[in-house]
Design an enzyme around this catalytic site. Structure first.
Site, PDB file in Angstrom:
ATOM      1  N   ASP A 167       7.937   1.969  21.606  1.00 59.12           N
ATOM      2  CA  ASP A 167       8.686   1.852  20.357  1.00 59.12           C
ATOM      3  C   ASP A 167      10.185   2.077  20.579  1.00 59.12           C
ATOM      4  O   ASP A 167      11.011   1.403  19.963  1.00 59.12           O
ATOM      5  CB  ASP A 167       8.156   2.829  19.313  1.00 59.12           C
ATOM      6  CG  ASP A 167       6.811   2.412  18.742  1.00 59.12           C
ATOM      7  OD1 ASP A 167       6.308   1.319  19.095  1.00 59.12           O
ATOM      8  OD2 ASP A 167       6.249   3.187  17.943  1.00 59.12           O
ATOM      9  N   TYR A 224      -5.056   2.922   7.650  1.00 56.90           N
ATOM     10  CA  TYR A 224      -4.665   1.522   7.464  1.00 56.90           C
ATOM     11  C   TYR A 224      -5.896   0.720   7.097  1.00 56.90           C
ATOM     12  O   TYR A 224      -6.913   0.800   7.782  1.00 56.90           O
ATOM     13  CB  TYR A 224      -4.180   0.917   8.784  1.00 56.90           C
ATOM     14  CG  TYR A 224      -2.874   1.378   9.325  1.00 56.90           C
ATOM     15  CD1 TYR A 224      -1.764   0.550   9.281  1.00 56.90           C
ATOM     16  CD2 TYR A 224      -2.746   2.607   9.950  1.00 56.90           C
ATOM     17  CE1 TYR A 224      -0.562   0.942   9.830  1.00 56.90           C
ATOM     18  CE2 TYR A 224      -1.542   3.011  10.497  1.00 56.90           C
ATOM     19  CZ  TYR A 224      -0.462   2.169  10.434  1.00 56.90           C
ATOM     20  OH  TYR A 224       0.730   2.554  10.982  1.00 56.90           O
ATOM     21  N   HIS A 232       6.423  -2.235  13.817  1.00 62.80           N
ATOM     22  CA  HIS A 232       5.430  -3.124  14.398  1.00 62.80           C
ATOM     23  C   HIS A 232       5.129  -4.304  13.488  1.00 62.80           C
ATOM     24  O   HIS A 232       5.172  -4.184  12.264  1.00 62.80           O
ATOM     25  CB  HIS A 232       4.113  -2.376  14.641  1.00 62.80           C
ATOM     26  CG  HIS A 232       4.260  -1.173  15.509  1.00 62.80           C
ATOM     27  ND1 HIS A 232       3.504  -0.048  15.330  1.00 62.80           N
ATOM     28  CD2 HIS A 232       5.074  -0.914  16.551  1.00 62.80           C
ATOM     29  CE1 HIS A 232       3.828   0.860  16.233  1.00 62.80           C
ATOM     30  NE2 HIS A 232       4.786   0.360  16.984  1.00 62.80           N
TER      31      HIS A 232
END
Length: 177
Positions: free
Chosen positions: A168, A132, A62
């Protein structure tokens, strides 16, 4: 904290320096001053969690389209992953090269991934949580991706993914992006 460069400028391995006693340990995970002093002026604006129930779950690759690129500090709070950054900066000497590191709750390592990189990971254990810290607020509509097994990247994943989202799996090879 200890900062170790990787083969790609803009991607840095960050290791904690725990202070231990009979209770366990305490360690700083991020300090803007310490990051800046090490040459990495990273200040998070957003924190997100990726919960992954199955081992060999793949997320990625990504990235955010310009001018919405993000830098991120990725660490594991439970479980273990193989974390990957791919250099998508066309003017970089490491364009289309990748670097990876095993991150785990046990080893406490984090990967600081600069802007202009694609990012993905493969869980190596079930029930893995990935934290994250991102340097800008997410703006919907700018997310992009590239295929996790694109021959242009030649990423050496430690295992074959067993769980991957339709999105994905459908990303194009980089030459098609």
């Amino acid at each position: 904290m200890r900062f170790s460069p990787t083969a790609i400028e803009g991607v840095t391995l960050v290791e904690i320096e725990p202070v231990s006693d009979a209770r366990g340990f305490f360690a700083r995970l991020h300090c803007p001053e310490e990051f800046a002093h090490a040459g990495h002026p990273f200040v998070p604006a957003q924190t997100s969690l990726s919960r992954n129930t199955a081992a060999f779950t793949l997320r990625g690759l990504h990235y955010e389209a310009p001018p919405h690129e993000e830098a991120k500090l990725v660490r594991v709070t439970r479980g273990r992953i193989f974390d990957v950054a791919v250099d998508l900066r066309a003017d970089s000497p490491t364009y289309l090269k990748w670097t990876g590191a095993e991150l785990s709750a046990e080893n406490g390592k984090a990967l600081l991934i600069g802007r202009g990189m694609a990012h993905g990971f493969l869980t190596l254990e079930p029930d893995t949580d990935v934290l994250y810290q991102i340097d800008r607020i997410f703006t919907p509509g700018h997310g992009r991706g590239a295929r996790w097994n694109d021959p242009a990247f030649a990423i050496e994943w430690p295992a074959q993914p067993q769980v991957i989202s339709e999105r994905d799996a459908a990303y194009p090879n980089h030459g098609s992006v």
